[in-house]
Design a protein around this motif. Structure first.
Motif, PDB file in Angstrom:
ATOM      1  N   ARG A   1       2.267   9.442  -5.814  1.00 46.54           N
ATOM      2  CA  ARG A   1       2.873  10.752  -5.523  1.00 46.54           C
ATOM      3  C   ARG A   1       3.827  11.168  -6.630  1.00 46.54           C
TER       4      ARG A   1
ATOM      5  N   ILE B   1       1.294   4.298  -2.749  1.00 47.08           N
ATOM      6  CA  ILE B   1       1.140   5.718  -2.407  1.00 47.08           C
ATOM      7  C   ILE B   1       2.326   6.520  -2.936  1.00 47.08           C
TER       8      ILE B   1
ATOM      9  N   SER C   1       0.825  -1.220   0.000  1.00 47.32           N
ATOM     10  CA  SER C   1       0.000   0.000   0.000  1.00 47.32           C
ATOM     11  C   SER C   1       0.854   1.262   0.000  1.00 47.32           C
TER      12      SER C   1
END
Length: 306
Positions: free
Chosen positions: A54, A50, A46
């Motif tokens: 980004r 992320i 996870s």
């Protein structure tokens, strides 16, 4: 020349961020190793995802700012972004006790932000003396039915990327100067008296490579009400000094609205940013920016504009 070099470095950085972001999404373990840390997350990636998202966002943002030549916005973005590579560098160095082998990449990214950002901020864009003299004349409006015809000046350096329209064809008649027109992958050098027809869904571009103003008569068939508004708005923004030397709106929201209004569909790498621009245009419409632009620049030509 300095600004161009900074744009090139920023574009390469953007491409690198896109690659890194995709790698964290596709191959999170390898991407984590190259980042410079090792964490045991079992099979839960996870945080890797992320990180990938980004970097994808950062790459897309930088690419948009470079392609639209938003010099100040790009400079401020790079300066603000120094916290990212600085934080990454500190994480890697603390985690691995001075691992410069992996930390060097973050150090380079930090240097790019700290060097390119201020250089861009200090550059003074050249003002084009012909900006206030740019000619625009709406000969036949779409409001009256039939094709829409305008004559306008394309300033030196004015250009578009490859794109196409789905709702109408275009005819360019060069009245003065020279104009390079791309059509279906080929490029044509037009001079005064020449013309070219671009059919709907046919990819094309134009570029005034000369140092002189090029006057063009453009015929849109069938006449398109939104495209007409786009032309009136961009002409008004140019007269008010709200575009750069290439005729591109300085505000990203205005650029997104211009692309939305003139039914422009991107091709190639630019296809990636098309959904982002559509999203920005949608937000600008909801915030009332389109209404402000239409009231400012379109009312005289169209009495029905609200």
């Amino acid at each position: 020349m300095t600004t161009r070099i900074c744009y090139c470095i920023s574009l390469i950085t953007a491409a690198g961020l896109l690659f890194i972001g995709l790698r964290f999404l596709i191959s999170p373990v390898k991407a984590e190793f190259d980042y410079g840390i090792s964490v045991n997350m079992q099979t839960d990636y996870s945080f890797h995802y992320i990180k990938g998202i980004r970097d994808l966002f950062s790459g897309i943002l930088l690419m948009l700012l470079v392609l639209t030549k938003q010099r100040k916005a790009l400079a401020l973005t790079l300066l603000a972004a120094t916290v990212v590579p600085l934080g990454d560098l500190m994480i890697v160095m603390v985690k691995n006790g001075g691992d410069w082998q992996h930390g060097i990449a973050h150090l380079i990214a930090l240097a790019i932000c700290l060097i390119v950002g201020p250089i861009l901020l200090m550059q003074n864009p050249k003002k084009n003396a012909t900006d206030s003299e740019a000619y625009f004349n709406l000969i036949h409006s779409a409001v009256d039915g039939g094709p829409r015809v305008i004559e306008c000046d394309l300033l030196p350096g004015a250009k578009t990327p490859w794109h196409y329209h789905t709702s109408f064809s275009e005819k360019f008649d060069v009245l003065k100067g020279e104009l390079e027109v791309g059509k279906a992958g080929k490029r044509y050098q037009l001079k005064a008296g020449d013309h070219i027809i671009i059919m709907a869904n046919e990819t094309h571009l134009f570029y005034n490579r000369s140092k002189e103003v090029c006057r063009v008569r453009t015929t849109i068939d069938p006449g398109n009400f939104q495209f007409e508004h786009a032309s009136l708005i961009i002409s008004g923004l140019m007269k008010d000094g709200l575009t750069n030397s290439n005729g591109i709106p300085k505000k990203l929201s205005d650029l997104a609205l211009f692309i939305y209004l003139n039914n422009s569909k991107m091709t190639g790498a630019m296809k990636i940013v098309e959904p982002v621009l559509a999203f920005i245009a949608n937000i600008a419409i909801k915030m009332g920016r389109l209404k402000v632009l239409e009231e400012t620049y379109c009312k005289k030509a169209d009495p029905n504009t609200i």
